[in-house]
Scaffold this motif. Structure first.
Motif, PDB file in Angstrom:
ATOM      1  N   GLY A  15       0.827  -1.206   0.000  1.00  0.00           N
ATOM      2  CA  GLY A  15       0.000   0.000   0.000  1.00  0.00           C
ATOM      3  C   GLY A  15       0.858   1.250   0.000  1.00  0.00           C
ATOM      4  N   GLY A  16       1.918   1.238  -0.805  1.00  0.00           N
ATOM      5  CA  GLY A  16       2.923   2.298  -0.740  1.00  0.00           C
ATOM      6  C   GLY A  16       2.770   3.429  -1.721  1.00  0.00           C
ATOM      7  N   SER A  17       1.679   3.476  -2.464  1.00  0.00           N
ATOM      8  CA  SER A  17       1.559   4.504  -3.504  1.00  0.00           C
ATOM      9  C   SER A  17       0.872   5.779  -3.035  1.00  0.00           C
ATOM     10  N   SER A  18       0.413   5.814  -1.774  1.00  0.00           N
ATOM     11  CA  SER A  18      -0.228   7.029  -1.263  1.00  0.00           C
ATOM     12  C   SER A  18      -0.238   6.993   0.259  1.00  0.00           C
ATOM     13  N   GLY A  19      -0.571   8.128   0.869  1.00  0.00           N
ATOM     14  CA  GLY A  19      -0.783   8.216   2.300  1.00  0.00           C
ATOM     15  C   GLY A  19       0.400   7.786   3.145  1.00  0.00           C
ATOM     16  N   ILE A  20       0.119   7.043   4.209  1.00  0.00           N
ATOM     17  CA  ILE A  20       1.152   6.609   5.141  1.00  0.00           C
ATOM     18  C   ILE A  20       2.180   5.732   4.433  1.00  0.00           C
ATOM     19  N   GLY A  21       1.730   4.858   3.540  1.00  0.00           N
ATOM     20  CA  GLY A  21       2.657   3.987   2.829  1.00  0.00           C
ATOM     21  C   GLY A  21       3.665   4.766   2.013  1.00  0.00           C
ATOM     22  N   LEU A  22       3.200   5.761   1.277  1.00  0.00           N
ATOM     23  CA  LEU A  22       4.101   6.585   0.467  1.00  0.00           C
ATOM     24  C   LEU A  22       5.052   7.378   1.354  1.00  0.00           C
ATOM     25  N   ALA A  23       4.565   7.882   2.481  1.00  0.00           N
ATOM     26  CA  ALA A  23       5.436   8.594   3.421  1.00  0.00           C
ATOM     27  C   ALA A  23       6.531   7.665   3.947  1.00  0.00           C
ATOM     28  N   CYS A  24       6.189   6.396   4.163  1.00  0.00           N
ATOM     29  CA  CYS A  24       7.189   5.413   4.586  1.00  0.00           C
ATOM     30  C   CYS A  24       8.250   5.204   3.506  1.00  0.00           C
ATOM     31  N   VAL A  25       7.806   5.070   2.267  1.00  0.00           N
ATOM     32  CA  VAL A  25       8.757   4.887   1.161  1.00  0.00           C
ATOM     33  C   VAL A  25       9.727   6.057   1.109  1.00  0.00           C
ATOM     34  N   PHE A  37       7.899  -1.200  -3.296  1.00  0.00           N
ATOM     35  CA  PHE A  37       6.559  -0.914  -2.796  1.00  0.00           C
ATOM     36  C   PHE A  37       5.526  -1.344  -3.813  1.00  0.00           C
ATOM     37  N   CYS A  38       4.344  -1.639  -3.319  1.00  0.00           N
ATOM     38  CA  CYS A  38       3.299  -2.124  -4.214  1.00  0.00           C
ATOM     39  C   CYS A  38       1.990  -1.385  -3.971  1.00  0.00           C
ATOM     40  N   GLY A  39       1.084  -1.536  -4.921  1.00  0.00           N
ATOM     41  CA  GLY A  39      -0.255  -0.971  -4.830  1.00  0.00           C
ATOM     42  C   GLY A  39      -1.125  -1.638  -5.875  1.00  0.00           C
ATOM     43  N   ARG A  40      -2.430  -1.477  -5.739  1.00  0.00           N
ATOM     44  CA  ARG A  40      -3.353  -2.123  -6.677  1.00  0.00           C
ATOM     45  C   ARG A  40      -3.635  -1.266  -7.906  1.00  0.00           C
ATOM     46  N   ASP A  41      -3.535   0.046  -7.755  1.00  0.00           N
ATOM     47  CA  ASP A  41      -3.897   0.967  -8.835  1.00  0.00           C
ATOM     48  C   ASP A  41      -2.655   1.273  -9.683  1.00  0.00           C
TER      49      ASP A  41
END
Length: 265
Positions: A15-25, A37-41
């Motif tokens: 769930g790294g393409s937005s929000g908390i996940g992206l901030a982590c990346v 990182f991964c995401g569905r969209d």
């Protein structure tokens, strides 16, 4: 200089393409880690990757389309990450939104869907990456959870129950994985700025209120002592602490990142 020196480490963020996940990346890259990182969209994934590569042109980075509820999809992600970056020593499980429903209006299928999402968004990545984690020193798993796990809300009954189960799962995995050198922890978030809250803001009836005013009123209604919503980066910092060697003697624990919303000590 980064607070979390992670040069030579490889981290996975779901769930790294937005929000908390992206901030982590972003924080992981700033700390010197290689990141998959991964995401569905696919479109949002490509957009996030392009932005990250512009900011971190020398980064070891992999963006991969993946549905964490599909074990084969997660296994493919794990294989791609291993080939591109080497074995992972950090796994950050970050997936799933809340479901607004009471016991009376939650259908059986909704219960099944919610429990499946909250549990298997953790179970599938752990299965897929565990062997890689076992091969690394200071390996860590961090699960993004909600304050609902310990402070349930009746209007989010299914999500609250599922979140409590995940908190229990974290503790169970921490005990089982400790002999293999893998620490397992989580964070409990309260209200954090997100696309979901932005959409509610856009649909607000109080058109005269700007974002800061609207969220301040929301925080007041929700009785958040710090008087505002949290920021994704604030949750990410807690996650990175648990993922890094700075927390080397911490496992089976959760950090409260709720702005004081928790009513429990």
């Amino acid at each position: 200089m980064s607070l979390f020196p992670l040069q030579g480490h490889v981290a996975i963020v779901t769930g790294g393409s937005s929000g908390i996940g992206l901030a982590c990346v972003e924080l992981l890259l700033e700390s010197g880690a290689g990141v998959a990182f991964c995401g569905r969209d696919p479109e949002r994934l490509r957009s996030a990757e392009a932005s990250l590569r512009q900011r971190f042109p020398q980064a070891r980075l992999l963006a991969h389309a993946c549905n964490v509820l599909d074990a084969e999809s997660v296994n493919a992600f794990a294989a791609a990450s291993l080939a591109a970056l080497g074995p992972a020593g950090i796994l950050i499980n970050n997936a799933g939104q809340g479901r607004v429903s009471t016991f009376a209006d939650t259908t059986d299928s909704a219960w099944t869907e919610e429990l499946n999402l909250k549990f298997f968004s953790v179970i599938n990545p752990v299965h897929a990456f565990k062997r890689q984690l076992e091969s690394q020193v200071d390996a860590a798993i961090v699960c993004v959870n909600s304050l609902l796990a310990s402070q349930p809300e009746p209007h989010m009954v299914a999500t609250s129950a599922a979140r409590a189960g995940v908190m229990n799962l974290v503790r169970s995995m921490a005990t089982e994985f400790a002999p293999q050198g893998i620490r397992v922890n989580g964070i409990l978030i309260g209200l954090v700025e997100s696309g979901q809250w932005r959409r509610r803001f856009e649909a607000r009836e109080e058109r005269h209120l700007d974002w800061a005013q609207w969220t301040a009123q929301l925080a007041q209604r929700k009785h958040i002592p710090l008087g505002r919503l949290g920021l994704p980066i604030e949750a990410a910092r807690a996650i990175l602490f648990l993922a890094s060697p700075l927390s080397a003697y911490t496992t089976g624990s959760h950090i409260d990142v709720s702005g004081g919303l928790s009513r429990h000590a």
